[in-house]
Design an enzyme around this catalytic site. Structure first.
Site, short mmCIF file in Angstrom:
data_model
loop_
_atom_site.label_atom_id
_atom_site.label_comp_id
_atom_site.label_asym_id
_atom_site.label_seq_id
_atom_site.Cartn_x
_atom_site.Cartn_y
_atom_site.Cartn_z
N GLU A 28 86.76 47.22 118.39
CA GLU A 28 87.91 47.88 118.99
C GLU A 28 87.77 47.89 120.51
OE1 GLU A 28 90.55 51.99 118.44
OE2 GLU A 28 88.64 51.75 117.38
N ASN A 175 97.25 51.46 111.61
CA ASN A 175 95.94 52.10 111.48
C ASN A 175 96.11 53.62 111.49
OD1 ASN A 175 92.82 52.28 111.91
ND2 ASN A 175 93.69 53.52 113.55
N GLU A 176 95.49 54.29 110.55
CA GLU A 176 95.46 55.76 110.48
C GLU A 176 96.82 56.37 110.82
OE1 GLU A 176 92.14 57.42 112.62
OE2 GLU A 176 90.68 56.39 111.36
N TYR A 251 83.62 58.44 107.34
CA TYR A 251 82.51 58.52 108.30
C TYR A 251 81.47 59.53 107.83
CZ TYR A 251 85.00 55.68 111.72
OH TYR A 251 85.62 54.64 112.38
N GLU A 307 86.84 51.22 107.90
CA GLU A 307 86.05 51.96 108.90
C GLU A 307 85.06 52.84 108.16
OE1 GLU A 307 88.00 54.01 112.13
OE2 GLU A 307 89.59 52.49 112.28
N GLN A 356 80.93 50.50 114.75
CA GLN A 356 81.54 49.23 115.11
C GLN A 356 80.45 48.23 115.45
OE1 GLN A 356 84.65 49.66 118.06
NE2 GLN A 356 85.68 51.22 116.87
#
Length: 512
Positions: A28, A175-176, A251, A307, A356
């Site tokens: 990103e 995204n999101e 996460y 992610e 990432q």
């Protein structure tokens, strides 16, 4: 004496294929992932090819990196692709409002990304802008990337120096959207995913795998809403082809979102809490898969975890918007148990992207700003040790004779954490067994009860270190690095493997 667990593996009973895309990566426009990580510019003293840093490319090629997701993340939904094409000196600037509120010069754009993917030998996973973009903008980007012949976007691409179209197998529809991608309700986004997906066309022989932006963690309502957008309860017919996959994000950290804890300074209790959160990804995968099975029993729609990884407080003295963190043995063990879970659910989970790749969150590679040195992290080594699982056939592993546990206090209450994780696969006349011992203090021993095929040879590797917080630096690049492991012996049932405390072991089996 170390406790012993028996792992029964039928080497002749194949399961689903473990897609190599479960070992995908994510880049990103965030901190020093792109600028200073992948991209140093053509005038840099750091060896580069057309501005792309060569030592980073070499290190990632050694991982056989299968795909790379770009340009975000949250950045994707404020990125307008036409700002990143044409002569670099003419490209308009923008402000990266999500990550550090810094100015973005757009020197790394579509052509640079596609060049990077070709150098890596990786499939591009391009993420389009739903949050602040338009249907036309996304449709034209797909045309620019993948169409041949003659059209307005083809003419524009050729004017910018690229005659032939690129192959782009994966395309993300935002995204999101539940957060930084627009703060939408699931029903609102599901309608947009149908609309945007309609106009992301297949041009020529390029067939897009369109990925709808899915849930946070275990928001199964979001997944169900997306499945309703392409299928119906108990349907036996093909799901509608607005999108072929849907994602979710997960996460790992300890503590609260606002204070996730230090990457390098943590207690043993915090370590175990982290491991309980890491292992809970399996429950989340099962939940999304169960919802999808009701609407898609033939598993035609793929689940994508695009992610995942650890998220700690940034390193002291660094920009809080750059998400730069160190990477310790603890992070490597988090990666190991995630990958085991991915293998066990490879029938539905078709892709995953660690967040990432360089200098951000659970990075594979850290680049030192002062010296220019490149550091391979402990997480990098887990990925390197696991390349034998790419596109291999998963093997079922049954753990018998008891698995050691630790009682862990988590925000959800007391939980029993199984401290041994094992997965296995086979391809090309060999098998690979991965074993992780999460216990911080105690060694364990695993009898590999190997059935169905004769084993003619074996080789083992181990990743561990004296302390859980050990990590690699420019001056100690191999503080946490794999080495040959001599703790494997023949046994009447197959092999016995010593798995020391806080270690990751792989055993490659040569099969008759």
């Amino acid at each position: 004496m170390a406790p012993t667990t028996r792992a029964v593996i039928d080497l002749d009973v194949p399961g689903p294929t473990i897609s190599r895309h479960l070992y995908g990566h994510f880049a990103e426009h965030l901190g020093r992932c792109v600028y200073g990580g992948f991209w140093v510019g053509e005038d840099s003293e750091i060896p580069n090819e057309r501005g792309i840093r060569l030592d980073v490319v070499e290190a990632l090629r050694a991982l056989r990196i299968p795909n790379l997701r770009w340009p975000g993340g949250c950045f994707a939904d404020e990125y307008h692709w036409k700002d990143g094409i044409g002569p670099r000196e003419d490209r308009p600037r923008m402000v990266n409002t999500h990550w550090g509120d810094v100015e973005e010069n757009n020197h790394f754009g579509t052509h640079e990304f596609m060049d990077l993917c070709e150098m890596l030998g990786a499939d591009p996973y391009v993420n389009g802008n739903v949050g602040s973009g338009t249907v036309r903008e996304m449709s034209e980007w797909v045309e620019y990337l993948t169409r041949d012949g003659d059209s307005p976007m083809v003419a524009l691409r050729r004017a910018n120096g690229r005659d032939e179209p690129w192959k782009v197998p994966f395309f993300g529809i935002g995204n999101e959207p539940w957060g930084c991608g627009g703060n939408m309700r699931a029903e609102t986004y599901a309608e947009l995913a149908r609309q945007y997906g309609t106009y992301c066309r297949d041009h020529g022989d390029n067939v897009l795998y369109r990925i709808a932006a899915g849930a946070a963690d275990d928001d199964y309502h979001w997944t169900e809403t997306l499945m309703k957008a392409v299928s119906c309860l108990g349907c036996t017919r093909e799901p509608k082809q607005f999108f072929q996959g849907l994602s979710f994000h997960y996460y790992t950290f300890n503590g609260q979102w606002a204070d996730k804890g230090s990457a390098t300074e943590f207690t043993e209790d915090e370590y175990y809490e982290t491991m309980a959160k890491a292992r809970d990804v399996e429950r989340v995968i099962k939940g999304h898969a169960a919802v999808m099975d009701v609407y898609d029993p033939a598993k035609r729609v793929g689940l994508i975890l695009d992610e995942w990884g650890t998220w700690w407080n940034v390193e002291p003295g660094t920009n809080p918007g750059f998400l730069y963190q160190q990477n310790t043995l603890r992070d490597a063990l988090v990666a190991a148990v995630h990958l085991d879970a991915f293998h066990r659910h490879a029938d539905r989970l078709v892709m995953a992207n660690i967040a990432q790749t360089v200098n951000v969150l659970q990075a594979m590679i850290l680049t030192d700003e002062q010296s220019g040195a490149l550091v391979l992290t402990p997480s990098y080594h887990v990925f390197a040790m696991n390349t034998g699982h790419h596109d291999a056939t998963a093997l079922d592993v049954r753990l018998l004779d008891g698995v050691a546990t630790r009682t862990v206090c988590t925000p959800r209450g007391e939980e029993e954490l199984e401290t041994l994780s094992v997965s296995a696969s086979t391809k090309d006349g060999a098998a690979l067994v991965s074993l992780t011992n999460l216990d911080a203090q105690d060694d364990t021993r695993v009898v590999l009860d190997l059935r169905g095929r004769d084993v003619t040879g074996h080789r083992a590797r181990i990743l561990t270190a004296p302390a859980l917080h050990d990590h690699n630096t420019p001056t100690r690049g191999d503080a946490v690095a794999p080495r040959d492991h001599d703790g494997v012996r023949t046994h009447e049932r197959g092999l016995v493997v010593d798995v020391p405390a806080h270690s990751y072991v792989t055993v490659r089996l040569e099969l008759a």
